[in-house]
Design a protein around this motif. Structure first.
Motif, PDB file in Angstrom:
ATOM      1  N   ALA A 137     -37.682   1.949 -87.967  1.00 18.43           N
ATOM      2  CA  ALA A 137     -38.186   2.350 -86.663  1.00 18.43           C
ATOM      3  C   ALA A 137     -39.680   2.615 -86.740  1.00 18.43           C
ATOM      4  CB  ALA A 137     -37.447   3.596 -86.189  1.00 18.43           C
ATOM      5  N   ASN A 138     -40.118   3.327 -87.788  1.00 14.41           N
ATOM      6  CA  ASN A 138     -41.528   3.650 -87.920  1.00 14.41           C
ATOM      7  C   ASN A 138     -42.380   2.401 -88.062  1.00 14.41           C
ATOM      8  OD1 ASN A 138     -40.919   6.379 -87.824  1.00 14.41           O
ATOM      9  ND2 ASN A 138     -40.711   6.575 -90.038  1.00 14.41           N
ATOM     10  N   SER A 139     -41.895   1.415 -88.797  1.00 11.71           N
ATOM     11  CA  SER A 139     -42.668   0.197 -89.013  1.00 11.71           C
ATOM     12  C   SER A 139     -42.846  -0.596 -87.729  1.00 11.71           C
ATOM     13  CB  SER A 139     -41.985  -0.676 -90.077  1.00 11.71           C
ATOM     14  OG  SER A 139     -40.719  -1.129 -89.612  1.00 11.71           O
ATOM     15  N   HIS A 140     -41.940  -0.417 -86.778  1.00  9.13           N
ATOM     16  CA  HIS A 140     -42.045  -1.137 -85.520  1.00  9.13           C
ATOM     17  C   HIS A 140     -43.279  -0.698 -84.739  1.00  9.13           C
ATOM     18  CE1 HIS A 140     -40.150  -3.795 -82.584  1.00  9.13           C
ATOM     19  NE2 HIS A 140     -40.614  -2.974 -81.646  1.00  9.13           N
ATOM     20  N   PHE A 141     -43.761   0.519 -84.984  1.00 13.01           N
ATOM     21  CA  PHE A 141     -44.898   1.049 -84.239  1.00 13.01           C
ATOM     22  C   PHE A 141     -46.132   1.250 -85.121  1.00 13.01           C
ATOM     23  CE2 PHE A 141     -40.945   2.703 -82.342  1.00 13.01           C
ATOM     24  CZ  PHE A 141     -41.024   2.104 -81.098  1.00 13.01           C
ATOM     25  N   GLU A 142     -46.136   0.623 -86.289  1.00 14.86           N
ATOM     26  CA  GLU A 142     -47.217   0.874 -87.245  1.00 14.86           C
ATOM     27  C   GLU A 142     -48.570   0.376 -86.756  1.00 14.86           C
ATOM     28  OE1 GLU A 142     -46.201  -3.064 -90.011  1.00 14.86           O
ATOM     29  OE2 GLU A 142     -45.992  -1.037 -90.811  1.00 14.86           O
ATOM     30  N   ASN A 143     -48.574  -0.569 -85.799  1.00 13.57           N
ATOM     31  CA  ASN A 143     -49.835  -1.089 -85.278  1.00 13.57           C
ATOM     32  C   ASN A 143     -50.440  -0.209 -84.188  1.00 13.57           C
ATOM     33  OD1 ASN A 143     -49.828  -3.364 -86.948  1.00 13.57           O
ATOM     34  ND2 ASN A 143     -48.584  -4.534 -85.500  1.00 13.57           N
ATOM     35  N   LEU A 144     -49.702   0.808 -83.764  1.00 15.04           N
ATOM     36  CA  LEU A 144     -50.200   1.701 -82.718  1.00 15.04           C
ATOM     37  C   LEU A 144     -51.012   2.833 -83.331  1.00 15.04           C
ATOM     38  CD1 LEU A 144     -47.096   2.149 -80.372  1.00 15.04           C
ATOM     39  CD2 LEU A 144     -48.883   0.414 -80.263  1.00 15.04           C
ATOM     40  N   SER A 145     -52.089   3.212 -82.641  1.00 17.55           N
ATOM     41  CA  SER A 145     -52.864   4.363 -83.080  1.00 17.55           C
ATOM     42  C   SER A 145     -52.100   5.645 -82.753  1.00 17.55           C
ATOM     43  CB  SER A 145     -54.219   4.393 -82.358  1.00 17.55           C
ATOM     44  OG  SER A 145     -54.026   4.646 -80.969  1.00 17.55           O
ATOM     45  N   LYS A 146     -52.591   6.771 -83.262  1.00 16.27           N
ATOM     46  CA  LYS A 146     -51.943   8.049 -83.003  1.00 16.27           C
ATOM     47  C   LYS A 146     -51.901   8.338 -81.509  1.00 16.27           C
ATOM     48  CE  LYS A 146     -52.174  12.958 -84.189  1.00 16.27           C
ATOM     49  NZ  LYS A 146     -52.910  13.997 -84.969  1.00 16.27           N
ATOM     50  N   ARG A 147     -52.998   8.065 -80.801  1.00 19.91           N
ATOM     51  CA  ARG A 147     -53.051   8.302 -79.371  1.00 19.91           C
ATOM     52  C   ARG A 147     -52.116   7.363 -78.620  1.00 19.91           C
ATOM     53  NH1 ARG A 147     -54.157  12.430 -76.283  1.00 19.91           N
ATOM     54  NH2 ARG A 147     -56.399  12.626 -76.594  1.00 19.91           N
ATOM     55  N   GLU A 148     -52.063   6.091 -79.025  1.00 19.49           N
ATOM     56  CA  GLU A 148     -51.174   5.134 -78.374  1.00 19.49           C
ATOM     57  C   GLU A 148     -49.712   5.538 -78.551  1.00 19.49           C
ATOM     58  OE1 GLU A 148     -54.063   1.199 -78.926  1.00 19.49           O
ATOM     59  OE2 GLU A 148     -52.489   1.660 -80.371  1.00 19.49           O
ATOM     60  N   THR A 149     -49.373   5.996 -79.744  1.00 18.29           N
ATOM     61  CA  THR A 149     -48.003   6.451 -79.999  1.00 18.29           C
ATOM     62  C   THR A 149     -47.666   7.654 -79.126  1.00 18.29           C
ATOM     63  OG1 THR A 149     -48.150   5.682 -82.294  1.00 18.29           O
ATOM     64  CG2 THR A 149     -46.402   7.249 -81.778  1.00 18.29           C
ATOM     65  N   GLU A 150     -48.629   8.546 -78.995  1.00 16.20           N
ATOM     66  CA  GLU A 150     -48.442   9.741 -78.173  1.00 16.20           C
ATOM     67  C   GLU A 150     -48.193   9.362 -76.713  1.00 16.20           C
ATOM     68  OE1 GLU A 150     -50.739  14.035 -77.706  1.00 16.20           O
ATOM     69  OE2 GLU A 150     -51.899  12.223 -78.139  1.00 16.20           O
ATOM     70  N   ILE A 151     -48.980   8.431 -76.217  1.00 15.02           N
ATOM     71  CA  ILE A 151     -48.832   7.996 -74.819  1.00 15.02           C
ATOM     72  C   ILE A 151     -47.520   7.239 -74.627  1.00 15.02           C
ATOM     73  CG2 ILE A 151     -49.773   6.424 -73.062  1.00 15.02           C
ATOM     74  CD1 ILE A 151     -52.567   7.291 -73.985  1.00 15.02           C
ATOM     75  N   LEU A 152     -47.144   6.430 -75.608  1.00 12.86           N
ATOM     76  CA  LEU A 152     -45.884   5.688 -75.507  1.00 12.86           C
ATOM     77  C   LEU A 152     -44.701   6.648 -75.423  1.00 12.86           C
ATOM     78  CD1 LEU A 152     -44.265   3.090 -75.495  1.00 12.86           C
ATOM     79  CD2 LEU A 152     -44.412   3.047 -78.000  1.00 12.86           C
ATOM     80  N   ARG A 153     -44.725   7.715 -76.181  1.00 13.60           N
ATOM     81  CA  ARG A 153     -43.655   8.712 -76.105  1.00 13.60           C
ATOM     82  C   ARG A 153     -43.555   9.301 -74.701  1.00 13.60           C
ATOM     83  NH1 ARG A 153     -45.215  10.503 -81.576  1.00 13.60           N
ATOM     84  NH2 ARG A 153     -43.501  10.018 -83.005  1.00 13.60           N
TER      85      ARG A 153
END
Length: 204
Positions: A137-153
């Motif tokens: 699961a983590n590898s699926h989002f490895e290309n996202l920055s910390k901010r992008e991951t935060e916004i996606l959540r």
């Protein structure tokens, strides 16, 4: 893309097909039973996605799913159901089904999920999901920055850009720019599909 809907609840598939028909890039065929679906597939028409009702005539549990998945002219196969045993749902995914769609969701959500599956995505309702919070699961989002991951959540919880901007203390236009980047990195078409990816791969 070409999608085949197979369900004996004709009003449901007519409604879904009407929504899908609004997209000029989609061709939708409809049948009311597994034998009708098999007959159509044996005719040689190729489909990006075949969606089978779990309880329609001819399915016999997951045997109908297996039969359709063996067809060389079917790229992806999914199930839809109002009620489905959890063990069968998990077995369907193990066999290679790309998704299970609940009939309890809204028509708009149903249609977005179909488009996502036809593009090669995967969708499993929370009730049937297995634990995907590990490295896959983590590898699926490895290309996202910390901010992008935060916004996606935040997107995955159904919040609007305005609400996300307020809670994170940034401009709404900035959120929109991040959403565009997130969609591109996840190879999805819109925020709804991005939210589906976040949920299905255990980000939320």
């Amino acid at each position: 893309m070409r999608i085949l809907l197979a369900d004996d609840h004709l009003l449901l598939i007519e409604m879904i097909a009407t929504y899908l028909a609004q997209d000029d890039n989609l061709v939708v065929d409809k049948v009311g039973s597994l034998p009708s679906a098999v007959q159509l597939l044996d005719g040689g028409t190729a489909y990006d996605l075949v969606v089978l009702d779990y309880q329609m005539p001819g399915m016999n549990g997951l045997s109908g799913l297996k039969q359709v998945m063996e067809k060389p002219n079917v790229t992806y196969t999914a199930l839809m159901s109002g009620q489905m045993p959890r063990n069968d749902a998990r077995e369907a995914i193990r066999l290679g089904a790309v998704g299970i769609i609940s009939k309890a969701v809204s028509a708009a959500y149903f249609v977005q999920t179909l488009k996502y599956l036809a593009m090669g995505g995967k969708h499993i309702p929370d009730d049937y999901a297995v634990n995907t919070s590990g490295s896959d699961a983590n590898s699926h989002f490895e290309n996202l920055s910390k901010r992008e991951t935060e916004i996606l959540r935040e997107l995955a919880t159904g919040k609007t850009n305005k609400t996300i901007a307020f809670e994170l203390g940034i401009q709404e236009t900035t959120v929109k720019q991040f959403v565009t980047l997130i969609n591109k990195k996840l190879n999805v078409q819109n925020r709804t599909q991005a939210a589906l990816v976040a949920r299905d791969y255990g980000l939320v």
